[in-house]
Design a protein around this motif. Structure first.
Motif, PDB file in Angstrom:
ATOM      1  N   UNK A  13      -8.598  -3.244  11.418  1.00  0.00           N
ATOM      2  CA  UNK A  13      -7.370  -4.010  11.192  1.00  0.00           C
ATOM      3  C   UNK A  13      -6.750  -4.493  12.500  1.00  0.00           C
ATOM      4  N   UNK A  14      -6.274  -5.729  12.491  1.00  0.00           N
ATOM      5  CA  UNK A  14      -5.729  -6.321  13.713  1.00  0.00           C
ATOM      6  C   UNK A  14      -4.362  -5.755  14.059  1.00  0.00           C
ATOM      7  N   UNK A  15      -3.657  -5.218  13.073  1.00  0.00           N
ATOM      8  CA  UNK A  15      -2.326  -4.657  13.299  1.00  0.00           C
ATOM      9  C   UNK A  15      -2.357  -3.153  13.048  1.00  0.00           C
ATOM     10  N   UNK A  16      -2.215  -2.386  14.119  1.00  0.00           N
ATOM     11  CA  UNK A  16      -2.139  -0.938  13.983  1.00  0.00           C
ATOM     12  C   UNK A  16      -3.460  -0.205  13.954  1.00  0.00           C
ATOM     13  N   UNK A  17      -4.577  -0.966  14.115  1.00  0.00           N
ATOM     14  CA  UNK A  17      -5.913  -0.351  14.057  1.00  0.00           C
ATOM     15  C   UNK A  17      -6.007   0.421  12.743  1.00  0.00           C
ATOM     16  N   UNK A  18      -6.732   1.537  12.689  1.00  0.00           N
ATOM     17  CA  UNK A  18      -6.882   2.258  11.424  1.00  0.00           C
ATOM     18  C   UNK A  18      -5.634   3.054  11.050  1.00  0.00           C
ATOM     19  N   UNK A  19      -4.675   3.092  11.953  1.00  0.00           N
ATOM     20  CA  UNK A  19      -3.394   3.695  11.595  1.00  0.00           C
ATOM     21  C   UNK A  19      -2.603   2.801  10.640  1.00  0.00           C
ATOM     22  N   UNK A  20      -3.160   1.623  10.331  1.00  0.00           N
ATOM     23  CA  UNK A  20      -2.463   0.739   9.381  1.00  0.00           C
ATOM     24  C   UNK A  20      -2.281   1.394   8.018  1.00  0.00           C
ATOM     25  N   UNK A  21      -3.118   2.418   7.709  1.00  0.00           N
ATOM     26  CA  UNK A  21      -2.941   3.095   6.416  1.00  0.00           C
ATOM     27  C   UNK A  21      -1.577   3.769   6.326  1.00  0.00           C
ATOM     28  N   UNK A  22      -0.965   4.101   7.457  1.00  0.00           N
ATOM     29  CA  UNK A  22       0.349   4.742   7.430  1.00  0.00           C
ATOM     30  C   UNK A  22       1.465   3.760   7.097  1.00  0.00           C
ATOM     31  N   UNK A  23       1.235   2.490   7.408  1.00  0.00           N
ATOM     32  CA  UNK A  23       2.227   1.431   7.146  1.00  0.00           C
ATOM     33  C   UNK A  23       1.508   0.261   6.477  1.00  0.00           C
ATOM     34  N   UNK A  24       0.845   0.542   5.369  1.00  0.00           N
ATOM     35  CA  UNK A  24      -0.071  -0.418   4.775  1.00  0.00           C
ATOM     36  C   UNK A  24       0.650  -1.710   4.383  1.00  0.00           C
ATOM     37  N   UNK A  25       0.126  -2.822   4.905  1.00  0.00           N
ATOM     38  CA  UNK A  25       0.710  -4.140   4.681  1.00  0.00           C
ATOM     39  C   UNK A  25      -0.396  -5.039   4.129  1.00  0.00           C
ATOM     40  N   UNK A  26      -0.359  -5.262   2.819  1.00  0.00           N
ATOM     41  CA  UNK A  26      -1.439  -6.015   2.186  1.00  0.00           C
ATOM     42  C   UNK A  26      -1.478  -7.463   2.673  1.00  0.00           C
ATOM     43  N   UNK A  27      -0.354  -8.036   3.014  1.00  0.00           N
ATOM     44  CA  UNK A  27      -0.359  -9.405   3.540  1.00  0.00           C
ATOM     45  C   UNK A  27      -1.090  -9.474   4.879  1.00  0.00           C
ATOM     46  N   UNK A  28      -0.894  -8.475   5.733  1.00  0.00           N
ATOM     47  CA  UNK A  28      -1.619  -8.444   7.008  1.00  0.00           C
ATOM     48  C   UNK A  28      -3.106  -8.257   6.773  1.00  0.00           C
ATOM     49  N   UNK A  29      -3.455  -7.416   5.820  1.00  0.00           N
ATOM     50  CA  UNK A  29      -4.867  -7.221   5.473  1.00  0.00           C
ATOM     51  C   UNK A  29      -5.471  -8.527   4.974  1.00  0.00           C
ATOM     52  N   UNK A  30      -4.744  -9.225   4.113  1.00  0.00           N
ATOM     53  CA  UNK A  30      -5.248 -10.498   3.592  1.00  0.00           C
ATOM     54  C   UNK A  30      -5.483 -11.504   4.719  1.00  0.00           C
ATOM     55  N   UNK A  31      -4.572 -11.548   5.679  1.00  0.00           N
ATOM     56  CA  UNK A  31      -4.756 -12.464   6.814  1.00  0.00           C
ATOM     57  C   UNK A  31      -5.992 -12.081   7.622  1.00  0.00           C
ATOM     58  N   UNK A  32      -6.210 -10.779   7.821  1.00  0.00           N
ATOM     59  CA  UNK A  32      -7.423 -10.329   8.500  1.00  0.00           C
ATOM     60  C   UNK A  32      -8.672 -10.756   7.733  1.00  0.00           C
TER      61      UNK A  32
END
Length: 410
Positions: A13-32
């Motif tokens: 993930x481009x935002x937060x690396x794999x720590x993104x699971x702690x602040x999961x943002x589906x819109x950021x995932x979709x952009x990735x």
């Protein structure tokens, strides 16, 4: 045999690396995922962090599982299939093990009955949550979990090869229970092929699970010894694919190049695209190749501390989602993809590991003979010493010539 090779990427993930699971943002995932899909790739490998998903042995967080499914569904909307690694385990120099396996609760990851049952429950749960998704490829047990079983890990849970096999069979069965009929596998880093005392063996990789996974990193002594443009460096991934076939019982067992990347400074940033093209071109000359999954999708943000320097720049895309030259190169190769139908590799190099698996490692006689044959224009594969006179086995693989490392290098 003609087939379609899969091209994908390990999703970082481009935002937060794999720590993104702690602040999961589906819109950021979709952009990735949009930026990955623009490269023309067809799958991603996804990494839930084990302590975040199963913080207690009897607690697998429902919300975390829902987020994993949401990620998989977002990938499906973009034409991307998903493989999920369960036990993370180890990523980019960091260990992620739940507290119920460490310090005051220290128990073997591989042999303690309660721990193994907890692992099986976790993998079964993830697999079951995705079982009905058409874009779910299957589970990988974990990322290079073999590194926890021997040195150079500073605090390994040491086991025997027999215990490693029992653990693999138990957890592969759990994945199958959760998602019957999917491609479930396990993945070791290259110590399984190169390290004499590593309890996870080549036979485990080549015979257990739906297919064989290899992870190719040239910082293992290959690039140091042969240079960034050396034959051994540019063919290292192909070598591991062909080396794995020596132990396979199925003469056409599929092999997945599940991780490969261009690590700086051995592969400087300005040469990453050339290394990518050479590596992919060479491995596409290997029969029975299932797919190539590059490490990784996005760079690690410089806002995050303490990563080894090479980890920050391995992405095909920057962490603001711009395509880098290596990404452009891979996208071009994918766009030009043709049916995968390489001719059989008719020359087999004999592999005798009686002295130890290090004969296959960089500097070892098998490794160096393979590089010499390749540099001389041959297209070698490998065969175990005890199969070198097995005419039926050789014929099934299309092998017509068998040579020893000594014959090559004398």
């Amino acid at each position: 045999m003609t087939s379609a090779v899969r091209f994908g990427v390990n999703y970082t993930p481009s935002e937060g690396w794999f720590h993104h699971w702690l602040d999961f943002d589906l819109d950021a995932v979709r952009a990735d995922l949009d930026s990955i899909a623009r490269l023309g790739l067809d799958h991603i490998r996804v990494f839930p962090l084990w302590p975040y998903f199963q913080p207690n042995r009897t607690l697998i967080r429902p919300r975390a599982v829902e987020q994993l499914v949401a990620l998989a569904d977002a990938a499906a909307e973009r034409g991307l299939d998903v493989n999920v690694d369960g036990l993370q385990g180890h990523l980019s120099s960091f260990d992620f093990l739940p507290a119920w396996t460490r310090t005051w609760h220290r128990r073997s990851l591989f042999t303690n009955p309660e721990v193994v049952e907890g692992e099986a429950s976790y993998l079964r749960t993830l697999a079951a949550a995705l079982a009905d998704r058409p874009n779910f490829i299957g589970m990988t047990l974990g990322n290079e979990v073999n590194q926890f079983a021997a040195g150079p890990h500073p605090d390994p849970d040491r086991i025997t090869p027999e215990q490693a096999e029992a653990w693999l069979r138990r957890l592969l069965a759990a994945c199958e229970e959760g998602a019957p009929g999917k491609l479930h596998l396990h993945a070791s880093y290259d110590a399984a092929w190169y390290q004499d005392d590593q309890p996870f063996t080549p036979a485990h990789s080549a015979r257990l699970g739906a297919l064989t996974a290899v992870h190719s990193w040239v910082f293992n002594g290959t690039a140091q010894r042969h240079g960034r443009t050396g034959t051994a460096t540019e063919h290292h991934a192909a070598y591991l694919v062909e080396l794995s076939k020596a132990w396979a019982d199925d003469p056409h067992r599929p092999v997945w190049l599940q991780e490969v990347g261009a690590p700086a400074p051995l592969i400087p940033a300005e040469h990453a695209a050339a290394f990518t093209e050479a590596t992919v071109t060479n491995v596409l000359d290997c029969p029975d190749l299932w797919g190539i999954t590059w490490w990784c999708s996005h760079d690690v943000s410089r806002d995050l501390a303490d990563f080894p320097e090479l980890e920050y720049g391995l992405g095909l895309l920057t962490n603001d989602r711009r395509t880098k030259p290596a990404g452009e190169t891979l996208a071009r190769i994918v766009g030009e993809r043709r049916p995968h139908a390489p001719k059989p590799r008719t020359t087999a190099l004999v592999v005798d590991t009686a002295p130890g698996r290090s004969v296959c490692a960089p500097g070892g006689p098998v490794f160096e003979a393979f590089a010499r044959l390749t540099a001389d224009g041959a297209r070698p594969t490998t065969v175990l010493a005890d199969r070198a006179d097995d005419k039926e086995h050789l014929a099934a693989r299309g092998i017509t010539e068998v040579v020893t490392p000594h014959q090559v290098t004398e």
